[in-house]
Design a protein around this motif. Structure first.
Motif, PDB file in Angstrom:
ATOM      1  N   LYS A 111       0.826  -1.211   0.000  1.00 44.18           N
ATOM      2  CA  LYS A 111       0.000   0.000   0.000  1.00 44.18           C
ATOM      3  C   LYS A 111       0.857   1.257   0.000  1.00 44.18           C
ATOM      4  O   LYS A 111       0.505   2.253  -0.636  1.00 44.18           O
ATOM      5  N   ALA A 112       1.979   1.215   0.718  1.00 44.91           N
ATOM      6  CA  ALA A 112       2.873   2.377   0.731  1.00 44.91           C
ATOM      7  C   ALA A 112       3.417   2.655  -0.663  1.00 44.91           C
ATOM      8  O   ALA A 112       3.508   3.812  -1.091  1.00 44.91           O
ATOM      9  N   LYS A 129      11.767  15.705  -4.595  1.00 44.38           N
ATOM     10  CA  LYS A 129      11.740  15.225  -3.216  1.00 44.38           C
ATOM     11  C   LYS A 129      10.929  13.934  -3.111  1.00 44.38           C
ATOM     12  O   LYS A 129      11.319  12.986  -2.409  1.00 44.38           O
ATOM     13  N   LEU A 130       9.801  13.877  -3.815  1.00 48.06           N
ATOM     14  CA  LEU A 130       8.976  12.675  -3.802  1.00 48.06           C
ATOM     15  C   LEU A 130       9.716  11.501  -4.436  1.00 48.06           C
ATOM     16  O   LEU A 130       9.664  10.372  -3.926  1.00 48.06           O
ATOM     17  N   GLN A 131      10.413  11.741  -5.535  1.00 46.11           N
ATOM     18  CA  GLN A 131      11.174  10.678  -6.191  1.00 46.11           C
ATOM     19  C   GLN A 131      12.302  10.176  -5.294  1.00 46.11           C
ATOM     20  O   GLN A 131      12.569   8.966  -5.240  1.00 46.11           O
ATOM     21  N   ALA A 132      12.958  11.085  -4.575  1.00 42.91           N
ATOM     22  CA  ALA A 132      14.046  10.673  -3.687  1.00 42.91           C
ATOM     23  C   ALA A 132      13.529   9.797  -2.546  1.00 42.91           C
ATOM     24  O   ALA A 132      14.131   8.769  -2.212  1.00 42.91           O
ATOM     25  N   HIS A 133      12.409  10.173  -1.957  1.00 40.54           N
ATOM     26  CA  HIS A 133      11.839   9.367  -0.870  1.00 40.54           C
ATOM     27  C   HIS A 133      11.358   8.012  -1.387  1.00 40.54           C
ATOM     28  O   HIS A 133      11.453   7.004  -0.662  1.00 40.54           O
ATOM     29  N   HIS A 134      10.847   7.978  -2.607  1.00 38.85           N
ATOM     30  CA  HIS A 134      10.407   6.704  -3.172  1.00 38.85           C
ATOM     31  C   HIS A 134      11.595   5.766  -3.396  1.00 38.85           C
ATOM     32  O   HIS A 134      11.505   4.559  -3.118  1.00 38.85           O
ATOM     33  N   LYS A 135      12.709   6.297  -3.883  1.00 37.94           N
ATOM     34  CA  LYS A 135      13.901   5.466  -4.079  1.00 37.94           C
ATOM     35  C   LYS A 135      14.442   4.958  -2.745  1.00 37.94           C
ATOM     36  O   LYS A 135      14.870   3.804  -2.639  1.00 37.94           O
ATOM     37  N   GLN A 136      14.425   5.798  -1.740  1.00 36.15           N
ATOM     38  CA  GLN A 136      14.866   5.363  -0.418  1.00 36.15           C
ATOM     39  C   GLN A 136      13.948   4.276   0.132  1.00 36.15           C
ATOM     40  O   GLN A 136      14.409   3.322   0.771  1.00 36.15           O
ATOM     41  N   PHE A 137      12.649   4.410  -0.113  1.00 41.77           N
ATOM     42  CA  PHE A 137      11.704   3.381   0.321  1.00 41.77           C
ATOM     43  C   PHE A 137      11.979   2.061  -0.380  1.00 41.77           C
ATOM     44  O   PHE A 137      11.986   0.984   0.249  1.00 41.77           O
ATOM     45  N   GLN A 138      12.215   2.105  -1.691  1.00 38.88           N
ATOM     46  CA  GLN A 138      12.509   0.881  -2.429  1.00 38.88           C
ATOM     47  C   GLN A 138      13.798   0.234  -1.941  1.00 38.88           C
ATOM     48  O   GLN A 138      13.900  -1.005  -1.870  1.00 38.88           O
ATOM     49  N   ALA A 139      14.788   1.042  -1.590  1.00 45.71           N
ATOM     50  CA  ALA A 139      16.042   0.494  -1.084  1.00 45.71           C
ATOM     51  C   ALA A 139      15.834  -0.192   0.260  1.00 45.71           C
ATOM     52  O   ALA A 139      16.399  -1.270   0.512  1.00 45.71           O
ATOM     53  N   ARG A 140      15.007   0.399   1.123  1.00 46.95           N
ATOM     54  CA  ARG A 140      14.739  -0.227   2.424  1.00 46.95           C
ATOM     55  C   ARG A 140      13.992  -1.540   2.253  1.00 46.95           C
ATOM     56  O   ARG A 140      14.296  -2.539   2.937  1.00 46.95           O
ATOM     57  N   VAL A 141      13.021  -1.586   1.357  1.00 48.48           N
ATOM     58  CA  VAL A 141      12.270  -2.815   1.133  1.00 48.48           C
ATOM     59  C   VAL A 141      13.165  -3.893   0.545  1.00 48.48           C
ATOM     60  O   VAL A 141      13.105  -5.066   0.936  1.00 48.48           O
ATOM     61  N   SER A 142      14.034  -3.521  -0.394  1.00 52.78           N
ATOM     62  CA  SER A 142      14.955  -4.496  -0.984  1.00 52.78           C
ATOM     63  C   SER A 142      15.914  -5.040   0.068  1.00 52.78           C
ATOM     64  O   SER A 142      16.223  -6.245   0.087  1.00 52.78           O
ATOM     65  N   ARG A 143      16.379  -4.181   0.960  1.00 52.15           N
ATOM     66  CA  ARG A 143      17.284  -4.632   2.007  1.00 52.15           C
ATOM     67  C   ARG A 143      16.587  -5.620   2.947  1.00 52.15           C
ATOM     68  O   ARG A 143      17.163  -6.645   3.332  1.00 52.15           O
TER      69      ARG A 143
END
Length: 259
Positions: A111-112, A129-143
């Motif tokens: 959902k996020a 800013k939205l794109q940067a936070h989305h990439k950081q979110f994807q990196a956390r999920v992948s980790r």
């Protein structure tokens, strides 16, 4: 007292400015919060005083006020759904960032990601800013996915954004075991897999005789192509939730008319 007097006798064309300065002063004067600062009460008064003024719906100051008020609520996800339904801040990136981070904190990664995707489709500002936070979110999920795979090497490679729960196919063909006596296989999914005891021997299954092939066609829902996973549809509320009506509550009426 000065801010209260300014709010009471304000006659300008930007009442949001007074509330914004009042809230900033409260945060600076009472950095530790507490009942002395009474920040939650000031935020609630502000959103009530400015409620329905659509000229502020795309104003970052107005959205920031709502997001701060959401931090004081017991269920901020309901508040974000209300803002989305009223189109308050839907063109601004902080709404989607805050909403997605709240869902991520609860483990709702799918959902996020959908919230991020909607913000990107609407090109909410600031978009970088939205794109940067989305990439950081994807990196956390992948980790977290890699860590989960390391802990369970025998598991599949499905990520946290996918559905990893096995499903049993309905009306699927069962391949029998044995030559003379055919036994139906056991397919366990979901909670039935977790409660199985590997140290306990399985009981022998009763023999089943395969019937003749039916002469009529059976509908198989697994062969019909259906839609993929449904996308997130935020709840659209015309107004904030109201308390539920109490049961067994009599309405007022004349006292001398009862029998």
């Amino acid at each position: 007292r000065e801010f209260e007097a300014e709010i009471r006798f304000y006659s300008g064309d930007d009442p949001l400015d007074v509330w914004e300065r009042y809230i900033k002063w409260t945060e600076q004067a009472f950095p530790g919060g507490g009942k002395d600062g009474n920040l939650a009460a000031v935020l609630e008064r502000a959103v009530q005083a400015l409620h329905g003024q659509q000229r502020y719906y795309k104003d970052p100051r107005y959205l920031n006020l709502w997001l701060k008020f959401g931090d004081c609520c017991n269920e901020p996800l309901d508040l974000y759904s209300y803002l989305h339904g009223q189109e308050i801040g839907t063109t601004l990136a902080p709404l989607y960032i805050t909403w997605a981070e709240a869902l991520e904190a609860r483990g709702s990664f799918r959902k996020a990601d959908l919230i991020f995707q909607e913000g990107l489709q609407r090109k909410a500002e600031p978009l970088d800013k939205l794109q940067a936070h989305h990439k950081q979110f994807q990196a956390r999920v992948s980790r977290q996915t890699l860590l989960a795979l390391e802990e369970s090497p025998d598991g599949d490679n499905m990520g946290l954004l996918e559905i990893a729960e096995p499903q049993r196919s309905s009306l699927a063909d069962l391949k029998g075991r044995g030559k003379k006596k055919v036994r139906a296989p056991i397919s366990r999914v979901g909670d039935a897999v977790k409660v199985m005891n590997p140290n306990r021997s399985s009981q022998p299954q009763g023999s089943l005789q395969l019937p003749n092939a039916p002469s009529f066609a059976v509908f198989d829902e697994n062969s019909v192509s259906g839609p993929e996973i449904a996308t997130l549809t935020a709840q659209s509320w015309p107004a904030p939730p109201v308390p539920r009506a109490k049961e067994n509550e009599l309405s007022a009426g004349p006292w001398n008319s009862g029998r």
